[in-house]
Structure formats: structure tokens, C-alpha cells
Design a protein around this motif. Structure first.
Motif, PDB file in Angstrom:
ATOM      1  N   ALA A   1      -9.668  48.257  49.935  1.00 53.60           N
ATOM      2  CA  ALA A   1     -10.286  48.159  48.370  1.00 53.60           C
ATOM      3  C   ALA A   1     -10.693  46.892  48.452  1.00 53.60           C
ATOM      4  O   ALA A   1     -10.700  46.062  46.938  1.00 53.60           O
ATOM      5  N   ASP A   2      -9.878  45.853  48.864  1.00 56.12           N
ATOM      6  CA  ASP A   2      -9.339  44.546  48.746  1.00 56.12           C
ATOM      7  C   ASP A   2     -10.432  43.571  49.318  1.00 56.12           C
ATOM      8  O   ASP A   2     -10.751  43.027  49.317  1.00 56.12           O
TER       9      ASP A   2
ATOM     10  N   THR B   1     -13.872  38.878  55.227  1.00 57.41           N
ATOM     11  CA  THR B   1     -13.286  39.203  53.683  1.00 57.41           C
ATOM     12  C   THR B   1     -15.080  39.140  52.368  1.00 57.41           C
ATOM     13  O   THR B   1     -15.708  38.057  52.720  1.00 57.41           O
ATOM     14  N   SER B   2     -14.775  38.943  51.314  1.00 58.32           N
ATOM     15  CA  SER B   2     -15.987  39.230  50.863  1.00 58.32           C
ATOM     16  C   SER B   2     -15.429  38.240  49.584  1.00 58.32           C
ATOM     17  O   SER B   2     -14.728  38.235  49.158  1.00 58.32           O
TER      18      SER B   2
ATOM     19  N   THR C   1     -22.596  33.772  48.675  1.00 56.00           N
ATOM     20  CA  THR C   1     -22.394  35.209  48.553  1.00 56.00           C
ATOM     21  C   THR C   1     -22.129  35.968  50.283  1.00 56.00           C
ATOM     22  O   THR C   1     -21.980  36.389  50.390  1.00 56.00           O
ATOM     23  N   THR C   2     -22.555  34.518  50.873  1.00 54.90           N
ATOM     24  CA  THR C   2     -21.736  35.235  52.146  1.00 54.90           C
ATOM     25  C   THR C   2     -20.697  35.243  52.979  1.00 54.90           C
ATOM     26  O   THR C   2     -19.671  34.942  52.016  1.00 54.90           O
ATOM     27  N   PRO C   3     -19.902  36.496  53.646  1.00 58.50           N
ATOM     28  CA  PRO C   3     -18.688  36.573  53.438  1.00 58.50           C
ATOM     29  C   PRO C   3     -18.259  35.450  54.673  1.00 58.50           C
ATOM     30  O   PRO C   3     -18.507  34.569  55.009  1.00 58.50           O
TER      31      PRO C   3
END
Length: 114
Positions: A74-75, A49-50, A22-24
Motif C-alpha cells: 500500500a505504501d 519504491t515508486s 516515473t522510474t522507480p
């Protein structure tokens, strides 16, 4: 967990699990990870970025300093501009937060300012 065969044999206990990163992701053209570039007073843009859906913000800190938060688009991305005031090794710690308020695992992005 064990299993039992039709003839009554019972297997040894075992288990399994899976994980999810879950790290960006962090990227910068001016200050690439593990690179040595830029310099004091040379600005750089860092893009977060997720890897997870429903991320609403990123919290970040340079060299253990005060944390700041930036909204995610939103992205699932956000960008911040940063200008170093000293040279040497630099740690950028970044984590994402979901819409339900869960702060995900942090990522430590290291680079060197010339």
C-alpha cells in the motif's frame, strides 16, 4: 504557440513542456548501485519504491534474464531477495505498473558482484 500584443505585434512561435520521472527508486544495502560488494552465494535484498501513486506491482529482471513480478504494498514499495550465482557486472532492470495497467519507465540499476 504565438502571442499577439495590443499593437498587433506577433511573437515568434514557441512551446514548452514538462516531464515527470516515473522510474522507480532501487536500493540495496548488500549491493549498492555502482558499487562492488557481496559475492557469489551472498544474498541481497533489493527494495523498489515508486515515485507514482497507484502502483500495484514491479517487474524486474537481472542481467536480461526472465522477468518476474512482485506486488507493491500500500505504501508503493516492494522488496525482493536475490543471490548471485556468478561474479561481475550486474544489471537489474525494474519498472512499475499502475492499477490501470500502465507500465511506467524502467530503471537500470547497475552493480558489481565480487
Amino acid at each position: 504557440m504565438t502571442s499577439k500584443s495590443a499593437n498587433g505585434w506577433v511573437s515568434d512561435a514557441a512551446s514548452w513542456s514538462s516531464g515527470y520521472d516515473t522510474t522507480p527508486t532501487v536500493a540495496s544495502d548488500a549491493y549498492p548501485e555502482y558499487g562492488s560488494s557481496g559475492g557469489v552465494g551472498v544474498p541481497g535484498t533489493f527494495t523498489f519504491t515508486s515515485k507514482v501513486k497507484d502502483v500495484v506491482s514491479f517487474t524486474y529482471s537481472f542481467n536480461g534474464g526472465p522477468e518476474a513480478t512482485v506486488a507493491a504494498g500500500a505504501d508503493g514499495t516492494a522488496s525482493v531477495d536475490w543471490t548471485p550465482d556468478s561474479d561481475g557486472g550486474t544489471d537489474l532492470m525494474v519498472s512499475a505498473t499502475t492499477g490501470s495497467g500502465i507500465q511506467l519507465a524502467p530503471y537500470d540499476y547497475f552493480f558489481t558482484v565480487n
